[in-house]
Design a protein around this motif. Structure first.
Motif, PDB file in Angstrom:
ATOM      1  N   TRP A 146       8.212  -5.901   6.311  1.00 18.78           N
ATOM      2  CA  TRP A 146       7.050  -5.027   6.455  1.00 18.78           C
ATOM      3  C   TRP A 146       6.959  -4.331   7.806  1.00 18.78           C
ATOM      4  N   MET A 147       7.636  -4.830   8.837  1.00 16.47           N
ATOM      5  CA  MET A 147       7.589  -4.195  10.157  1.00 16.47           C
ATOM      6  C   MET A 147       8.803  -3.325  10.429  1.00 16.47           C
ATOM      7  N   ASP A 152      -3.909  -9.036   3.223  1.00 18.09           N
ATOM      8  CA  ASP A 152      -4.333  -9.744   4.431  1.00 18.09           C
ATOM      9  C   ASP A 152      -4.967 -11.084   4.055  1.00 18.09           C
ATOM     10  N   ALA A 153      -5.497 -11.801   5.028  1.00 17.51           N
ATOM     11  CA  ALA A 153      -6.076 -13.130   4.787  1.00 17.51           C
ATOM     12  C   ALA A 153      -7.287 -13.077   3.860  1.00 17.51           C
ATOM     13  N   ASN A 154      -7.941 -11.918   3.735  1.00 18.33           N
ATOM     14  CA  ASN A 154      -9.098 -11.760   2.850  1.00 18.33           C
ATOM     15  C   ASN A 154      -8.710 -11.253   1.462  1.00 18.33           C
ATOM     16  N   GLY A 155      -7.412 -11.092   1.213  1.00 20.00           N
ATOM     17  CA  GLY A 155      -6.942 -10.615  -0.082  1.00 20.00           C
ATOM     18  C   GLY A 155      -7.017  -9.113  -0.265  1.00 20.00           C
ATOM     19  N   GLN A 156      -7.210  -8.373   0.812  1.00 21.73           N
ATOM     20  CA  GLN A 156      -7.270  -6.911   0.735  1.00 21.73           C
ATOM     21  C   GLN A 156      -5.929  -6.322   1.142  1.00 21.73           C
ATOM     22  N   ALA A 157      -5.570  -5.209   0.519  1.00 18.80           N
ATOM     23  CA  ALA A 157      -4.303  -4.541   0.815  1.00 18.80           C
ATOM     24  C   ALA A 157      -4.265  -4.087   2.273  1.00 18.80           C
ATOM     25  N   CYS A 158      -3.166  -4.396   2.949  1.00 26.69           N
ATOM     26  CA  CYS A 158      -2.997  -3.956   4.342  1.00 26.69           C
ATOM     27  C   CYS A 158      -1.611  -3.364   4.577  1.00 26.69           C
ATOM     28  N   PHE A 159      -0.752  -3.401   3.558  1.00 24.33           N
ATOM     29  CA  PHE A 159       0.597  -2.851   3.658  1.00 24.33           C
ATOM     30  C   PHE A 159       1.045  -2.430   2.261  1.00 24.33           C
ATOM     31  N   CYS A 160       1.742  -1.318   2.167  1.00 17.32           N
ATOM     32  CA  CYS A 160       2.355  -0.954   0.891  1.00 17.32           C
ATOM     33  C   CYS A 160       3.609  -0.129   1.153  1.00 17.32           C
ATOM     34  N   VAL A 161       4.553  -0.256   0.246  1.00 26.12           N
ATOM     35  CA  VAL A 161       5.769   0.539   0.311  1.00 26.12           C
ATOM     36  C   VAL A 161       6.204   0.869  -1.110  1.00 26.12           C
ATOM     37  N   PHE A 162       6.582   2.123  -1.315  1.00 32.35           N
ATOM     38  CA  PHE A 162       7.099   2.608  -2.584  1.00 32.35           C
ATOM     39  C   PHE A 162       8.481   3.181  -2.298  1.00 32.35           C
ATOM     40  N   ARG A 163       9.467   2.787  -3.069  1.00 33.69           N
ATOM     41  CA  ARG A 163      10.831   3.299  -2.890  1.00 33.69           C
ATOM     42  C   ARG A 163      11.348   3.786  -4.228  1.00 33.69           C
ATOM     43  N   HIS A 164      12.030   4.914  -4.195  1.00 32.59           N
ATOM     44  CA  HIS A 164      12.604   5.469  -5.414  1.00 32.59           C
ATOM     45  C   HIS A 164      13.947   6.101  -5.070  1.00 32.59           C
ATOM     46  N   VAL A 165      14.950   5.812  -5.878  1.00 29.78           N
ATOM     47  CA  VAL A 165      16.282   6.381  -5.688  1.00 29.78           C
ATOM     48  C   VAL A 165      16.687   7.081  -6.976  1.00 29.78           C
ATOM     49  N   GLN A 166      17.006   8.361  -6.884  1.00 32.15           N
ATOM     50  CA  GLN A 166      17.566   9.072  -8.025  1.00 32.15           C
ATOM     51  C   GLN A 166      19.080   8.985  -7.916  1.00 32.15           C
ATOM     52  N   THR A 167      19.721   8.728  -9.037  1.00 30.88           N
ATOM     53  CA  THR A 167      21.163   8.596  -9.056  1.00 30.88           C
ATOM     54  C   THR A 167      21.774   9.624  -9.997  1.00 30.88           C
ATOM     55  N   ALA A 168      23.069   9.821  -9.841  1.00 32.69           N
ATOM     56  CA  ALA A 168      23.815  10.725 -10.716  1.00 32.69           C
ATOM     57  C   ALA A 168      25.234  10.193 -10.848  1.00 32.69           C
ATOM     58  N   LEU A 169      25.872  10.566 -11.935  1.00 34.94           N
ATOM     59  CA  LEU A 169      27.274  10.178 -12.119  1.00 34.94           C
ATOM     60  C   LEU A 169      28.153  11.045 -11.236  1.00 34.94           C
ATOM     61  N   VAL A 205      16.599  10.017  -2.191  1.00 35.39           N
ATOM     62  CA  VAL A 205      15.862   8.793  -1.868  1.00 35.39           C
ATOM     63  C   VAL A 205      14.514   9.195  -1.281  1.00 35.39           C
ATOM     64  N   GLU A 206      13.470   8.541  -1.757  1.00 35.75           N
ATOM     65  CA  GLU A 206      12.136   8.785  -1.217  1.00 35.75           C
ATOM     66  C   GLU A 206      11.457   7.446  -0.956  1.00 35.75           C
ATOM     67  N   THR A 207      10.872   7.313   0.216  1.00 34.62           N
ATOM     68  CA  THR A 207      10.178   6.095   0.604  1.00 34.62           C
ATOM     69  C   THR A 207       8.842   6.456   1.237  1.00 34.62           C
ATOM     70  N   VAL A 208       7.780   5.793   0.782  1.00 39.43           N
ATOM     71  CA  VAL A 208       6.459   5.926   1.404  1.00 39.43           C
ATOM     72  C   VAL A 208       6.048   4.527   1.830  1.00 39.43           C
ATOM     73  N   THR A 209       5.817   4.350   3.129  1.00 42.60           N
ATOM     74  CA  THR A 209       5.407   3.064   3.685  1.00 42.60           C
ATOM     75  C   THR A 209       4.086   3.275   4.421  1.00 42.60           C
ATOM     76  N   ALA A 210       3.154   2.339   4.243  1.00 42.88           N
ATOM     77  CA  ALA A 210       1.855   2.495   4.904  1.00 42.88           C
ATOM     78  C   ALA A 210       1.338   1.148   5.402  1.00 42.88           C
ATOM     79  N   TRP A 211       0.665   1.192   6.551  1.00 49.10           N
ATOM     80  CA  TRP A 211       0.065   0.010   7.172  1.00 49.10           C
ATOM     81  C   TRP A 211      -1.398   0.317   7.424  1.00 49.10           C
ATOM     82  N   ARG A 212      -2.267  -0.653   7.147  1.00 51.69           N
ATOM     83  CA  ARG A 212      -3.699  -0.458   7.395  1.00 51.69           C
ATOM     84  C   ARG A 212      -4.023  -0.789   8.840  1.00 51.69           C
ATOM     85  N   LEU A 213      -4.805   0.060   9.439  1.00 52.36           N
ATOM     86  CA  LEU A 213      -5.288  -0.160  10.798  1.00 52.36           C
ATOM     87  C   LEU A 213      -6.613  -0.918  10.720  1.00 52.36           C
TER      88      LEU A 213
END
Length: 130
Positions: A23-24, A58-75, A90-98
């Motif tokens: 996550w870091m 986080d410790a309270n069960g609330q979202a504090c980090f997320c990452v989405f990754r997607h790879v398109q492939t071809a022959l 390739v596309e990646t979206v990573t987010a951290w809660r402040l």
């Protein structure tokens, strides 16, 4: 040469030391102390395509980090007889809660996987990326 979508290095959660998500890894080092650290993760992988989504809580069960990754492939083929699957986008979206509930978001797109290096685009958002 192409770079891997993400490395297998793991950054442990401070409380549990069993973090299955690095996550870091994409977080700029001078911002590490400014984000809410996750203590548990939910990981979803797609069986049909090369994609995954990880959510850190986080410790309270609330979202504090997320990452989405997607790879398109071809022959691809080097000799027009033997074909193999290669990543082409390739596309990646990573987010951290402040602590103020804004989200620091890193968006990376690699359109030419063989030659381009990923360049993250950082932004602040009022909500978690979806």
């Amino acid at each position: 040469m192409f770079q891997p979508l993400y490395s297998l290095l793991v950054n442990a959660c401070p409380e549990r030391r069993k973090a299955p998500v690095a996550w870091m890894e994409e977080l700029p080092s001078d911002l590490v102390g400014l984000v809410v650290p996750p203590v548990s993760f939910s990981i979803q992988r797609d069986g049909e395509i090369v994609a995954d989504r990880s959510l850190g809580l986080d410790a309270n069960g609330q979202a504090c980090f997320c990452v989405f990754r997607h790879v398109q492939t071809a022959l691809r083929s080097d000799d027009d007889e033997t074909f193999y699957v290669a990543p082409v986008h390739v596309e990646t979206v990573t987010a951290w809660r402040l602590p103020d509930h804004r989200w620091l978001t890193s968006h990376q797109v690699i359109g030419d996987v063989e030659y381009a290096a990923p360049v993250p685009r950082l932004s602040l958002c009022t909500g978690m990326p979806r």
